[in-house]
Design a protein around this motif. Structure first.
Motif, short mmCIF file in Angstrom:
data_model
loop_
_atom_site.label_atom_id
_atom_site.label_comp_id
_atom_site.label_asym_id
_atom_site.label_seq_id
_atom_site.Cartn_x
_atom_site.Cartn_y
_atom_site.Cartn_z
N ILE A 1 0.87 -1.22 0.12
CA ILE A 1 -0.01 -0.11 0.15
C ILE A 1 0.89 1.06 0.17
O ILE A 1 1.80 1.38 0.91
CB ILE A 1 -0.96 0.09 1.20
CG1 ILE A 1 -1.89 -1.15 1.52
CG2 ILE A 1 -1.86 1.38 1.09
CD1 ILE A 1 -2.28 -1.52 2.74
N ASN B 1 -2.59 8.91 5.53
CA ASN B 1 -1.78 7.71 6.32
C ASN B 1 -2.87 7.06 7.28
O ASN B 1 -2.52 5.87 7.58
CB ASN B 1 -0.80 8.36 6.86
CG ASN B 1 0.48 9.01 6.12
OD1 ASN B 1 0.42 8.33 4.99
ND2 ASN B 1 1.34 9.74 6.70
N ILE C 1 -4.17 4.29 5.28
CA ILE C 1 -3.47 3.40 5.20
C ILE C 1 -2.90 2.32 6.16
O ILE C 1 -2.99 1.01 6.19
CB ILE C 1 -1.93 3.94 4.54
CG1 ILE C 1 -2.08 4.57 3.41
CG2 ILE C 1 -0.86 2.74 4.63
CD1 ILE C 1 -0.83 5.19 2.76
N ALA D 1 2.80 -1.11 4.36
CA ALA D 1 3.16 0.06 3.89
C ALA D 1 4.49 0.47 4.21
O ALA D 1 4.96 0.23 5.32
CB ALA D 1 2.09 1.10 4.23
#
Length: 273
Positions: free
Chosen positions: A165, A197, A200, A211
């Motif tokens: 990601i 973020n 994520i 990530a």
């Protein structure tokens, strides 16, 4: 300043004339209650006038005003709050208007006069009318589902074999991580691209993928479903402060001081003055 009786009477006379009361004077009011009300209104008028004069004085001295700041969601969540607290204590008259923008968007708005200050990822191409100075360096780390079996340090080769990601390709962080993979001879293909973020981290916690994010962006949001691993070789992101030449003094200077409490910010301020 406490108004004198003479000042109050004069203001009351003006108020009475404005209201259509006979200009025979406040002292000629038949009822004491009317006189008290007129004096009370006059005192309020004088106090409002004093406040207006003080507001103008503070604006001319640069003690009040609005500062337009652009930053990413990570910077807004973790770098701006302590700076805003310091600013509110020292300069409560300064209002900060925060806009969620990528670094490219912030630089474009600074150049066009739509922002006064921005936190951006470095390096940056020179932009006319905008000065950029280093702010801080952050380590980029890997966030992965805690259920995954992973080594203590993660390499490009190991991560490239997992679903990733990443920020979208227009961001500096995407290019930084892509260059990290490329330097190891590995091509990365993200499963999904996002610029938020928090979103994520939610997907990582749900097991959707791994990530690569700056360490600062997650240190205050630990989640037992997420494991954090350093990278090998290490990867760093440099942040900078971008300041418009048009807004480098007054309230903007106070915001700079709040963002750089332990550094000498005169280099930023004087270079754009």
């Amino acid at each position: 300043m406490r108004p004198t009786e003479r000042q109050t009477t004069s203001a009351a006379r003006e108020h009475a004339q404005h209201r259509g009361i006979a200009p025979s004077g406040i002292r000629g009011c038949a009822r004491p209650r009317h006189r008290r009300e007129a004096f009370a209104r006059a005192r309020r008028l004088l106090a409002d006038a004093d406040d207006a004069v003080e507001d103008v004085r503070r604006q001319l001295a640069g003690q009040t005003g609005r500062v337009r700041v652009g930053a990413s969601t990570g910077a807004i969540a973790h770098l701006l709050p302590p700076a805003l607290e310091r600013l509110a204590l020292k300069h409560p008259g300064v209002e900060v208007n925060v806009q969620v923008l990528t670094s490219n968007e912030s630089m474009a708005r600074l150049a066009a006069g739509g922002l006064d200050l921005a936190i951006v990822a470095l390096p940056r191409a020179p932009a006319r009318g905008v000065h950029v100075a280093p702010l801080r360096r952050e380590a980029v780390v890997a966030l992965l589902p805690a259920a995954w079996k992973a080594p203590r340090r993660l390499t490009p080769q190991w991560l490239a074999q997992r679903p990733l990601i990443m920020n979208d390709s227009s961001t500096r962080l995407y290019r930084l991580t892509a260059e990290w993979f490329s330097a190891a001879g590995v091509h990365c293909r993200p499963r999904i691209e996002l610029n938020y973020n928090d979103a994520i981290r939610t997907l990582v916690a749900a097991g959707y993928g791994a990530a690569l994010l700056p360490e600062e962006s997650h240190e205050h949001a630990r989640d037992h479903r997420i494991a954090v691993r350093p990278l090998s070789p290490a990867l760093w992101r440099q942040l900078g402060l971008a300041v418009s030449d048009r807004g480098a003094s007054g309230p903007t200077r106070f915001v700079l001081d709040a963002l750089l409490p332990q550094k000498d910010s005169t280099g930023i301020k004087t270079s754009v003055s």
